[in-house]
Enzyme design. Structure first.
Site, PDB file in Angstrom:
ATOM      1  N   ASN A 119      39.065  38.522  45.114  1.00  0.00           N
ATOM      2  CA  ASN A 119      40.017  38.866  44.059  1.00  0.00           C
ATOM      3  C   ASN A 119      41.433  38.490  44.473  1.00  0.00           C
ATOM      4  O   ASN A 119      41.821  38.703  45.622  1.00  0.00           O
ATOM      5  CB  ASN A 119      39.955  40.367  43.772  1.00  0.00           C
ATOM      6  CG  ASN A 119      38.573  40.822  43.374  1.00  0.00           C
ATOM      7  OD1 ASN A 119      37.865  40.129  42.664  1.00  0.00           O
ATOM      8  ND2 ASN A 119      38.177  41.986  43.848  1.00  0.00           N
ATOM      9  N   HIS A 132      40.722  38.738  51.585  1.00  0.00           N
ATOM     10  CA  HIS A 132      39.408  39.113  52.097  1.00  0.00           C
ATOM     11  C   HIS A 132      38.347  38.626  51.131  1.00  0.00           C
ATOM     12  O   HIS A 132      38.579  38.505  49.930  1.00  0.00           O
ATOM     13  CB  HIS A 132      39.290  40.622  52.355  1.00  0.00           C
ATOM     14  CG  HIS A 132      39.596  41.488  51.191  1.00  0.00           C
ATOM     15  ND1 HIS A 132      40.879  41.685  50.710  1.00  0.00           N
ATOM     16  CD2 HIS A 132      38.788  42.243  50.412  1.00  0.00           C
ATOM     17  CE1 HIS A 132      40.840  42.523  49.692  1.00  0.00           C
ATOM     18  NE2 HIS A 132      39.571  42.872  49.477  1.00  0.00           N
TER      19      HIS A 132
END
Length: 168
Positions: A119, A132
């Site tokens: 995201n 991440h």
């Protein structure tokens, strides 16, 4: 990208890739202290984690709030807020690592499928602003959802989008 002040080797890499002096990196906010980012602390060993893989660039650890059994996060040791800040070399390493770990996890966990989720920005669901990549093993009837309501697009809209986005 931000970097932890106590990791001079990584700072050296950033300086070499950007050509910036240490003072310029600090002034531009590309270096920050470790107290400001939870993933910086975890990735660099300041906070314990259930680590399943580590190398000089990444730590991969199990998510404390997993979508499914075995849900893990690939986190670079150098702070990049999102994909847009991540350097190309590290992006390549991240996807190759994701492929290798997904294969290992599929064999070890016996999952039926796999999601890679990344995201960027609050509107996309990013809650920790340190790049991440989620590794999410999927199992039949696991109840975890990564879904949206499919929209409709006209051929005119498709043509317009192609013109806006394509590199030609």
């Amino acid at each position: 990208c931000w970097e932890m002040l106590d990791n001079m080797e990584q700072i050296g890499k950033i300086r070499q890739s950007t050509g910036d002096t240490l003072a310029e990196l600090i002034e531009r906010g590309r270096i920050m202290g470790k107290e400001n980012c939870i993933f910086c602390k975890i990735a660099n060993g300041g906070i314990p984690s259930s680590t399943i893989y580590e190398d000089e660039d990444f730590r991969v650890f199990l998510d404390l709030n997993p979508a499914t059994k075995g849900h893990a996060l690939i986190v670079p040791k150098v702070h990049y807020a999102d994909l847009f800040e991540l350097d190309d070399e590290l992006a390549v390493k991240a996807i190759l690592l994701a492929k290798r770990l997904a294969e290992r996890m599929k064999d070890a966990l016996g999952c039926d499928g796999f999601n890679l989720v990344q995201n960027n920005g609050a509107a996309a669901g990013q809650t920790i602003f340190h790049f991440h990549l989620h590794l999410i093993p999927r199992y039949e009837q696991d109840g975890a959802g990564i879904a949206w309501n499919p929209g409709k697009v006209s051929s005119e809209e498709l043509k317009e989008l192609v013109q806006l986005i394509s590199e030609t």
